[in-house]
Design an enzyme around this catalytic site. Structure first.
Site, mmCIF file in Angstrom:
data_model
loop_
_atom_site.group_PDB
_atom_site.id
_atom_site.type_symbol
_atom_site.label_atom_id
_atom_site.label_comp_id
_atom_site.label_asym_id
_atom_site.label_seq_id
_atom_site.Cartn_x
_atom_site.Cartn_y
_atom_site.Cartn_z
ATOM 1 N N CYS A 198 0.174 -5.635 27.160
ATOM 2 C CA CYS A 198 -0.220 -7.015 26.841
ATOM 3 C C CYS A 198 -0.504 -7.155 25.330
ATOM 4 O O CYS A 198 -0.951 -6.210 24.679
ATOM 5 C CB CYS A 198 -1.450 -7.413 27.650
ATOM 6 N N LYS A 214 14.816 3.186 51.820
ATOM 7 C CA LYS A 214 16.000 4.016 52.042
ATOM 8 C C LYS A 214 15.653 5.411 51.521
ATOM 9 O O LYS A 214 15.447 5.594 50.316
ATOM 10 C CB LYS A 214 17.195 3.429 51.283
ATOM 11 N N HIS A 249 3.481 -5.392 34.285
ATOM 12 C CA HIS A 249 3.937 -6.087 33.076
ATOM 13 C C HIS A 249 5.450 -5.888 32.916
ATOM 14 O O HIS A 249 5.925 -4.752 32.858
ATOM 15 C CB HIS A 249 3.194 -5.569 31.843
ATOM 16 N N HIS A 301 1.835 -11.073 31.327
ATOM 17 C CA HIS A 301 1.695 -9.887 32.167
ATOM 18 C C HIS A 301 2.315 -10.062 33.566
ATOM 19 O O HIS A 301 2.719 -9.101 34.205
ATOM 20 C CB HIS A 301 0.192 -9.584 32.284
ATOM 21 N N SER A 315 3.563 1.419 38.198
ATOM 22 C CA SER A 315 2.233 0.941 38.561
ATOM 23 C C SER A 315 1.846 -0.285 37.741
ATOM 24 O O SER A 315 1.042 -1.103 38.166
ATOM 25 C CB SER A 315 1.210 2.057 38.367
ATOM 26 N N HIS A 349 28.583 -3.307 32.636
ATOM 27 C CA HIS A 349 28.014 -3.997 33.799
ATOM 28 C C HIS A 349 26.576 -3.536 34.008
ATOM 29 O O HIS A 349 26.151 -2.504 33.463
ATOM 30 C CB HIS A 349 28.844 -3.728 35.055
ATOM 31 N N CYS A 369 -4.119 -3.622 30.327
ATOM 32 C CA CYS A 369 -2.686 -3.317 30.268
ATOM 33 C C CYS A 369 -2.267 -2.807 28.885
ATOM 34 O O CYS A 369 -2.614 -3.392 27.870
ATOM 35 C CB CYS A 369 -1.901 -4.577 30.633
ATOM 36 N N GLN A 371 12.924 0.292 29.825
ATOM 37 C CA GLN A 371 12.846 1.454 28.952
ATOM 38 C C GLN A 371 14.206 1.771 28.363
ATOM 39 O O GLN A 371 15.235 1.399 28.925
ATOM 40 C CB GLN A 371 12.363 2.666 29.745
ATOM 41 N N GLY A 386 7.874 3.727 41.669
ATOM 42 C CA GLY A 386 6.932 4.456 40.827
ATOM 43 C C GLY A 386 6.358 3.697 39.648
ATOM 44 O O GLY A 386 5.820 4.301 38.727
ATOM 45 N N ASN A 400 12.773 -0.080 35.889
ATOM 46 C CA ASN A 400 12.288 0.294 37.211
ATOM 47 C C ASN A 400 11.309 -0.791 37.607
ATOM 48 O O ASN A 400 10.384 -1.078 36.855
ATOM 49 C CB ASN A 400 11.542 1.626 37.172
ATOM 50 N N ASN A 451 8.043 4.709 22.830
ATOM 51 C CA ASN A 451 7.272 5.146 23.984
ATOM 52 C C ASN A 451 6.167 6.121 23.554
ATOM 53 O O ASN A 451 6.421 7.061 22.803
ATOM 54 C CB ASN A 451 8.215 5.813 24.988
ATOM 55 N N GLU A 465 31.850 7.496 35.161
ATOM 56 C CA GLU A 465 32.537 6.201 35.107
ATOM 57 C C GLU A 465 33.495 6.116 33.919
ATOM 58 O O GLU A 465 34.602 5.591 34.038
ATOM 59 C CB GLU A 465 31.520 5.054 35.020
ATOM 60 N N GLU A 478 22.592 12.580 50.847
ATOM 61 C CA GLU A 478 22.527 12.156 49.449
ATOM 62 C C GLU A 478 22.045 13.269 48.524
ATOM 63 O O GLU A 478 22.685 13.574 47.510
ATOM 64 C CB GLU A 478 21.606 10.926 49.301
ATOM 65 N N HIS A 515 8.856 -5.024 31.867
ATOM 66 C CA HIS A 515 9.367 -4.222 30.762
ATOM 67 C C HIS A 515 10.513 -3.341 31.226
ATOM 68 O O HIS A 515 10.675 -3.095 32.420
ATOM 69 C CB HIS A 515 8.253 -3.347 30.175
HETATM 70 ZN ZN LIG Z 1 28.306 1.605 36.708
HETATM 71 ZN ZN LIG Z 2 0.342 -6.678 30.474
#
Ligand SMILES: [Zn+2]
Ligand SMILES: [Zn+2]
Length: 343
Positions: free
Chosen positions: A48, A305, A159, A108, A156, A291, A45, A163, A154, A148, A70, A177, A311, A161
């Protein structure tokens, strides 16, 4: 069964609720949730402690959270400066900004739902610092923090985390908004998000959980079956305004919601989780109410979905489920994580 159109006041758009079609036959692909035993440490990983990343840099033996730039940034100060001037009405600019990763824990296999409230508070404080630090840069107009979670969105690497994309433009949903909230205040003298909370409390059917200063609800205008908003009850444009007590309350509600999500189908619940904080473009955003939104991609444990004609093609959501029913489903889940029950 609900069959109507509901107004999304934060985005000023209609959502078609067609819950009467909920059980229409499905002959397409279904996803099989598979929960493998994930180890506490994975030598392969990138996140880790002690492991080497693709950049060649070795991670420290961190104890709690770990923030780093990143290795595959989508925005950066070293992005090309001299760009090809486009033809006609088109325009472009350098992809300047900062992209970072925040590991929630050295472990992890520990998801946000499984961190204790104190650890979540520590993470909220890291988000506060990042927002403040990155947002103070003159060229950064917005700091988007998001997680995510799950292979269906998406990811994989399990661990835990999130972004951070600190960019030289304001992400579209935030721009909408912020604009709508400003306009609403101008017209009514009230904070739009406060009126949303008030309406949710008054109705009561879509509240998942709440305490003194924080609330989680599945909004009347939800675009996804299990979409939930978590917010402090007071209005703060961003996370940095919350007091110690409000941070703790917020962390407790966040954890409770995540436990209920996981308990729903007894599996790690996939989602896209953006923090909606005011832009850092130097303008007045006092009407923006911080929020966190959860956009879970699944309608059923094995059913995605799909974003399709309405959409993607038209820009408005069509949902086959009733927000009241889905909120009830979530609310009645146990407050104890299913994994804890197994021990
Ligand atoms: Zn919002
Ligand atoms: Zn890890």
């Amino acid at each position: 069964m609900v069959w109507e159109q509901r107004w999304h006041p934060l985005r000023e758009e209609w959502v078609i609720i067609a819950a009467h079609r909920q059980n229409r036959p499905w002959i397409g692909e279904t996803l099989k949730p598979n929960e493998v035993n994930i180890p506490e440490y994975d030598p392969e990983c990138y996140f880790c402690p002690g492991n080497q990343r693709v950049s060649g840099i070795r991670n420290p033996q961190y104890q709690r959270t770990f923030v780093f730039d990143n290795d595959h940034p989508c925005v950066g100060w070293d992005a090309p400066e001299s760009l090809e001037i486009p033809v006609g009405i088109y325009k472009n600019k350098p992809a300047h900004g900062i992209a970072r990763v925040v590991c929630y824990s050295p472990k992890h296999n520990l998801t946000l739902a499984e961190l204790d409230v104190t650890e979540i508070v520590a993470l909220l404080k890291v988000w506060q610092e990042q927002y403040k630090e990155l947002g103070s840069h003159p060229e950064i107009e917005h700091v988007l923090i998001f997680e995510n979670k799950g292979e269906v969105v998406g990811v994989s690497n399990p661990h835990p985390h999130c972004q951070i994309y600190a960019t030289n433009f304001v992400f579209k949903y935030i721009e909408i908004e912020a604009g709508v909230s400003k306009k609403y205040f101008h017209e009514t003298g009230r904070i739009l998000f406060q009126d949303i909370i008030r309406s949710e409390v008054e109705d009561g059917r879509r509240i998942i959980c709440e305490n003194d200063s924080a609330i989680a609800f599945l909004p009347y205008f939800a675009r996804y079956a299990y979409e939930v908003y978590v917010a402090p009850k007071e209005t703060y444009p961003d996370l940095t305004g919350l007091s110690e007590k409000e941070l703790r309350d917020f962390a407790a509600i966040l954890k409770l919601l995540l436990i209920k999500y996981d308990n729903l189908w007894q599996m790690p619940f996939p989602y896209v989780m953006p923090l909606h904080q005011a832009p850092t473009d130097g303008k007045d955003h006092s009407t923006f109410h911080f929020h966190i939104e959860f956009h879970p991609p699944l309608r059923k444990p094995n059913l995605l979905k799909y974003l399709a004609g309405p959409e993607v093609g038209g820009g408005n959501f069509l949902t086959d489920t009733s927000p009241e029913e889905k909120a009830e489903e979530l609310r009645c889940q146990s407050d104890v994580h299913y994994k804890q029950n197994r021990i």
